[in-house]
Write an enzyme that holds these catalytic residues in place. Structure first.
Site, PDB file in Angstrom:
ATOM      1  N   ALA A  91      -6.678 -21.542   0.614  1.00  0.00           N
ATOM      2  CA  ALA A  91      -7.789 -22.461   0.388  1.00  0.00           C
ATOM      3  C   ALA A  91      -8.206 -23.242   1.634  1.00  0.00           C
ATOM      4  O   ALA A  91      -9.014 -24.167   1.525  1.00  0.00           O
ATOM      5  CB  ALA A  91      -7.421 -23.440  -0.725  1.00  0.00           C
ATOM      6  N   ASN A 148       0.454 -25.356  -1.041  1.00  0.00           N
ATOM      7  CA  ASN A 148       0.695 -24.271  -0.092  1.00  0.00           C
ATOM      8  C   ASN A 148      -0.107 -24.457   1.192  1.00  0.00           C
ATOM      9  O   ASN A 148       0.281 -23.952   2.249  1.00  0.00           O
ATOM     10  CB  ASN A 148       0.347 -22.928  -0.732  1.00  0.00           C
ATOM     11  CG  ASN A 148       1.413 -22.461  -1.709  1.00  0.00           C
ATOM     12  OD1 ASN A 148       2.590 -22.430  -1.390  1.00  0.00           O
ATOM     13  ND2 ASN A 148       0.996 -22.109  -2.908  1.00  0.00           N
ATOM     14  N   HIS A 178      -9.352 -30.611   1.043  1.00  0.00           N
ATOM     15  CA  HIS A 178      -8.339 -30.568   2.101  1.00  0.00           C
ATOM     16  C   HIS A 178      -9.007 -30.955   3.415  1.00  0.00           C
ATOM     17  O   HIS A 178     -10.042 -30.367   3.790  1.00  0.00           O
ATOM     18  CB  HIS A 178      -7.745 -29.171   2.247  1.00  0.00           C
ATOM     19  CG  HIS A 178      -7.128 -28.624   0.993  1.00  0.00           C
ATOM     20  ND1 HIS A 178      -5.936 -29.087   0.479  1.00  0.00           N
ATOM     21  CD2 HIS A 178      -7.551 -27.648   0.148  1.00  0.00           C
ATOM     22  CE1 HIS A 178      -5.646 -28.422  -0.616  1.00  0.00           C
ATOM     23  NE2 HIS A 178      -6.601 -27.538  -0.843  1.00  0.00           N
TER      24      HIS A 178
END
Length: 266
Positions: free
Chosen positions: A118, A187, A217
């Site tokens: 991602a 992750n 993020h």
């Protein structure tokens, strides 16, 4: 392009695996095809390829795609590679175990690959790393509170998450610590550390936001050779909000690169 399509064994028929397996079965990735599926649940006719035990998949396939969690990487990673089969890892959080990471990187003749999942910019961070270490690397991950609840949390923290009306910092630490505490949700922290080459250099904040329509993020990195900032905001998967809808497509892109699909940015 490989003249003979790579036979892909897919481990996990969940939010990631279903998308990956369906696309492979439909021929969406030239040079790769779905050969079999491994899952610890009886799937019946739900999959477009035969469900087999893990050992059979290793023997029959060219590439094993892990889409089932960090435990699979720990339990099976070396066995896949020593059998001469390649391994594509989606659950990069398993690599916060440095001993496991070293063993996987040293194992063979199979080759181990990691998907970016991602987050973007990892290729650039790897390139910059060749110029010298990045001295300040920070990752802030913001998700819905419900996706961050963990068994180790005490009642006070769980209450804060469940009653939050504004963003709440859940935990701060390094990329060595955070993926272990949130094995299904962070992750990205391990992926950034893999790119940077140092688990302890990546400082991570995990934030719960009840208004987080998208999972966010933010990576900020700097060193003597430059400063870099990457920000992504993804729609959470409808069936598994702990992961983002883009993750299986990152896996498919990685498979395309392994299969020699032309036009890939490497």
């Amino acid at each position: 392009m490989n003249p003979t399509p790579l036979k892909v064994g897919l481990v996990g028929w969940g939010a990631i695996g279903r998308v990956v397996g369906t696309a492979l079965a439909a021929g969406d990735i030239p040079g790769a095809r779905l050969h079999c599926v491994v899952d610890n649940r009886p799937l019946g006719d739900a999959t477009p390829a035969e469900q087999v035990p893990f050992e059979n998949a290793i023997d029959a396939c060219d590439v094993i795609v892990e889409a089932a969690g960090q435990g699979v990487v720990r339990a099976w990673g070396e066995r896949v590679l020593t059998a001469g089969t390649d391994l594509l890892v989606a659950s990069t959080g398993a690599l916060t175990d440095e001993d496991l990471a070293k063993r996987l990187l040293a194992a063979g003749p199979g080759r181990v690959y990691f998907t970016g999942g991602a987050i973007g910019g990892l290729d650039l961070l790897q390139a910059v790393r060749a110029l010298g270490p990045l001295h300040d690397v920070r990752l802030t991950t913001t998700k819905l509170p419900g996706t961050l609840e963990q068994p180790w949390m005490d009642e006070e923290l769980l209450h804060r998450l469940r009653t939050a009306t504004v963003p709440v910092e859940v935990l701060a630490g390094t990329a060595r610590d955070i993926p272990v505490r949130f094995p299904r949700s962070t992750n990205v922290a391990a992926s950034v550390a893999l790119a940077v080459g140092d688990l302890d250099a990546v400082r991570v904040r995990v934030v719960a936001d009840p208004a987080a329509v998208r999972t966010r993020h933010v990576v900020e990195a700097s060193g003597p050779h430059g400063a870099y900032r990457f920000e992504v905001a993804h729609t959470p998967d409808a069936d598994n909000p702990a992961t983002s809808t883009v993750v299986p497509y990152a896996v498919l892109r990685s498979l395309g690169a392994i299969a020699g699909r032309p036009g890939q940015i490497l």
